[in-house]
Design a protein around this motif. Structure first.
Motif, short mmCIF file in Angstrom:
data_model
loop_
_atom_site.label_atom_id
_atom_site.label_comp_id
_atom_site.label_asym_id
_atom_site.label_seq_id
_atom_site.Cartn_x
_atom_site.Cartn_y
_atom_site.Cartn_z
N GLN A 257 56.37 68.65 -24.83
CA GLN A 257 57.81 68.87 -24.83
C GLN A 257 58.48 67.95 -25.85
OE1 GLN A 257 61.13 69.31 -21.33
NE2 GLN A 257 59.86 67.50 -21.26
N ILE A 258 59.25 68.55 -26.73
CA ILE A 258 60.05 67.80 -27.70
C ILE A 258 61.49 67.80 -27.19
CG2 ILE A 258 60.85 67.67 -30.09
CD1 ILE A 258 58.33 69.30 -30.86
N ILE A 259 62.06 66.60 -27.07
CA ILE A 259 63.40 66.44 -26.53
C ILE A 259 64.29 65.82 -27.59
CG2 ILE A 259 64.79 65.45 -24.65
CD1 ILE A 259 62.09 65.05 -23.13
N GLY A 260 65.50 66.35 -27.75
CA GLY A 260 66.42 65.81 -28.74
C GLY A 260 67.77 65.50 -28.13
N PRO A 261 68.61 64.77 -28.85
CA PRO A 261 69.97 64.47 -28.35
C PRO A 261 70.83 65.73 -28.34
CG PRO A 261 69.71 63.70 -30.60
CD PRO A 261 68.36 64.18 -30.16
N SER A 262 71.99 65.64 -27.74
CA SER A 262 72.89 66.78 -27.64
C SER A 262 73.16 67.42 -29.00
CB SER A 262 74.21 66.32 -27.01
OG SER A 262 75.10 67.40 -26.87
N ARG A 263 73.11 68.74 -29.02
CA ARG A 263 73.40 69.58 -30.19
C ARG A 263 72.37 69.44 -31.31
NH1 ARG A 263 79.91 70.52 -30.65
NH2 ARG A 263 80.45 69.92 -28.54
N SER A 264 71.18 68.96 -30.97
CA SER A 264 70.11 68.87 -31.99
C SER A 264 69.12 70.03 -31.84
CB SER A 264 69.36 67.54 -31.87
OG SER A 264 68.63 67.48 -30.64
N ASP A 265 69.56 71.12 -31.22
CA ASP A 265 68.66 72.23 -30.89
C ASP A 265 67.88 72.72 -32.10
OD1 ASP A 265 70.07 73.31 -27.99
OD2 ASP A 265 71.35 72.27 -29.40
N SER A 266 68.56 72.97 -33.20
CA SER A 266 67.88 73.50 -34.38
C SER A 266 66.88 72.50 -34.94
CB SER A 266 68.90 73.91 -35.46
OG SER A 266 69.70 72.80 -35.84
N ALA A 267 67.18 71.21 -34.84
CA ALA A 267 66.26 70.18 -35.35
C ALA A 267 65.02 70.08 -34.48
CB ALA A 267 66.98 68.83 -35.41
N VAL A 268 65.18 70.25 -33.15
CA VAL A 268 64.03 70.26 -32.25
C VAL A 268 63.08 71.40 -32.61
CG1 VAL A 268 63.32 70.68 -29.86
CG2 VAL A 268 65.21 69.13 -30.32
N ILE A 269 63.65 72.58 -32.81
CA ILE A 269 62.84 73.75 -33.16
C ILE A 269 62.16 73.55 -34.52
CG2 ILE A 269 62.92 76.24 -33.65
CD1 ILE A 269 65.37 76.34 -31.73
N ALA A 270 62.90 72.98 -35.46
CA ALA A 270 62.34 72.75 -36.81
C ALA A 270 61.17 71.79 -36.77
CB ALA A 270 63.44 72.23 -37.75
N LEU A 271 61.27 70.75 -35.93
CA LEU A 271 60.18 69.78 -35.84
C LEU A 271 58.92 70.45 -35.30
CD1 LEU A 271 59.17 66.88 -36.13
CD2 LEU A 271 60.05 66.41 -33.81
N ALA A 272 59.08 71.27 -34.25
CA ALA A 272 57.94 72.02 -33.73
C ALA A 272 57.39 72.95 -34.80
CB ALA A 272 58.35 72.80 -32.49
N GLY A 273 58.28 73.55 -35.57
CA GLY A 273 57.86 74.45 -36.64
C GLY A 273 57.10 73.73 -37.74
N GLN A 274 57.47 72.49 -38.01
CA GLN A 274 56.74 71.71 -39.03
C GLN A 274 55.30 71.47 -38.61
OE1 GLN A 274 57.52 67.43 -39.52
NE2 GLN A 274 57.85 67.82 -41.72
N VAL A 275 55.09 71.12 -37.34
CA VAL A 275 53.73 70.91 -36.84
C VAL A 275 52.95 72.21 -36.91
CG1 VAL A 275 52.35 70.22 -34.85
CG2 VAL A 275 54.46 69.00 -35.37
N GLU A 276 53.59 73.31 -36.54
CA GLU A 276 52.94 74.63 -36.63
C GLU A 276 52.50 74.92 -38.06
OE1 GLU A 276 55.23 77.95 -35.24
OE2 GLU A 276 55.43 77.13 -33.23
N ALA A 277 53.39 74.67 -38.98
CA ALA A 277 53.11 75.00 -40.39
C ALA A 277 51.96 74.18 -40.96
CB ALA A 277 54.39 74.78 -41.22
#
Length: 280
Positions: A257-277
């Protein structure tokens, strides 16, 4: 909390209910969220649209691995998979450090007081009159209420309604509900303090690998314990995302689980996407 509209969704707990999605990749999640996010005049809890999909990840992020989620109580394979994911983040150029969140051990207890309390209130509207299941062949209003709720709710619904009614009842409100809300504030403050020093937090998604459908339904406590990692962000109203982290020796999925501060939704998804890539 507040990123996407909950209009027309059956209410469970007003302060934790959120809309999200499942997908096969972080990119697909970003696409769906870009459609459903934003202000809805029919849901006054929605925030102005701040979600913009991104693939850009700031280099050299600081990520905290919450040590309370990596104890001996957590399955060894889950711990190994989480540490392996942390190493992938390091290989991507980020710093991963162990951090402490003492109140996280109380999160499950807080959740299973606050949520049933709100649920018992929200589901009171299902009385067999306005909408939902309506019992047939009843003679009195009381019988209509009782039978409609008995026939319309499954065992877990009833269990949570009863727990919620109990913790909100006279003599127990201060001892349980009010105390849980105060503890919730402590949890939120701990997140705020950690996010003043770290960009994201990392935990396992669950303390065990995935279990079979229906495998634990006869043991509600075991089912509740599987929520122990995911309820803290829900209580704090902050974005969190479960990402694949491999499989157990038995071939069962393990998530982090990747957890981010309020309103960082897109950054959380991007970080997961970087690991995927990088690692697939």
């Amino acid at each position: 909390y507040g990123m996407s509209s909950r209009y027309d969704v059956v209410a469970m707990a007003s302060s934790t209910d959120v809309m999200g999605c499942f997908a096969k990749s972080a990119e697909d999640i970003a696409l769906v969220e870009s459609v459903i996010a934003g202000r809805d005049p029919k849901d006054m809890t929605t925030l102005p649209d701040y979600f913009t999909p991104t693939i850009d990840v700031k280099p050299g992020l600081k990520i905290g691995l919450v040590k309370e989620t990596m104890t001996e109580d957590v399955d060894a394979e889950v711990r190994e998979a989480t540490l392996a994911y942390a190493e992938k983040l390091r290989l991507a150029g980020h710093t991963v450090e162990e951090v402490s969140m003492p109140s996280s051990k109380y999160a499950l207890a807080i959740y299973y007081i606050v949520v049933p309390a709100e649920l018992s209130s929200n589901l009171a509207r299902y009385d067999g009159i306005r909408y939902g299941v309506r019992a047939e062949g009843v003679q009195t209003l009381a019988e209509l209420y009782g039978r409609s709720r008995d026939e319309g709710f499954v065992t877990e619904n009833k269990r949570r309604i009863m727990i919620g009614s109990y913790v909100l009842s006279s003599g127990f409100f201060d001892a349980y509900y009010l105390k849980a809300q105060k503890a919730r504030t402590i949890l939120i403050n701990e997140y705020n303090e950690l996010f003043s020093r770290y960009d994201f937090l990392l935990t396992p998604t669950a303390p065990t690998p995935a279990f079979g459908i229906g495998e634990n339904t006869a043991d509600p406590v075991k089912m509740y314990l599987s929520d122990v990692m995911t309820v803290p962000p829900s209580l704090a109203g902050i974005p969190a995302m479960s990402a694949p982290a491999g499989k157990s020796k038995a071939g069962l999925p393990i998530g982090v689980q990747i957890i981010g501060p309020s309103r960082s939704d897109s950054a959380v998804i991007a970080l997961a996407g970087q690991v995927e890539a990088i690692h697939g």
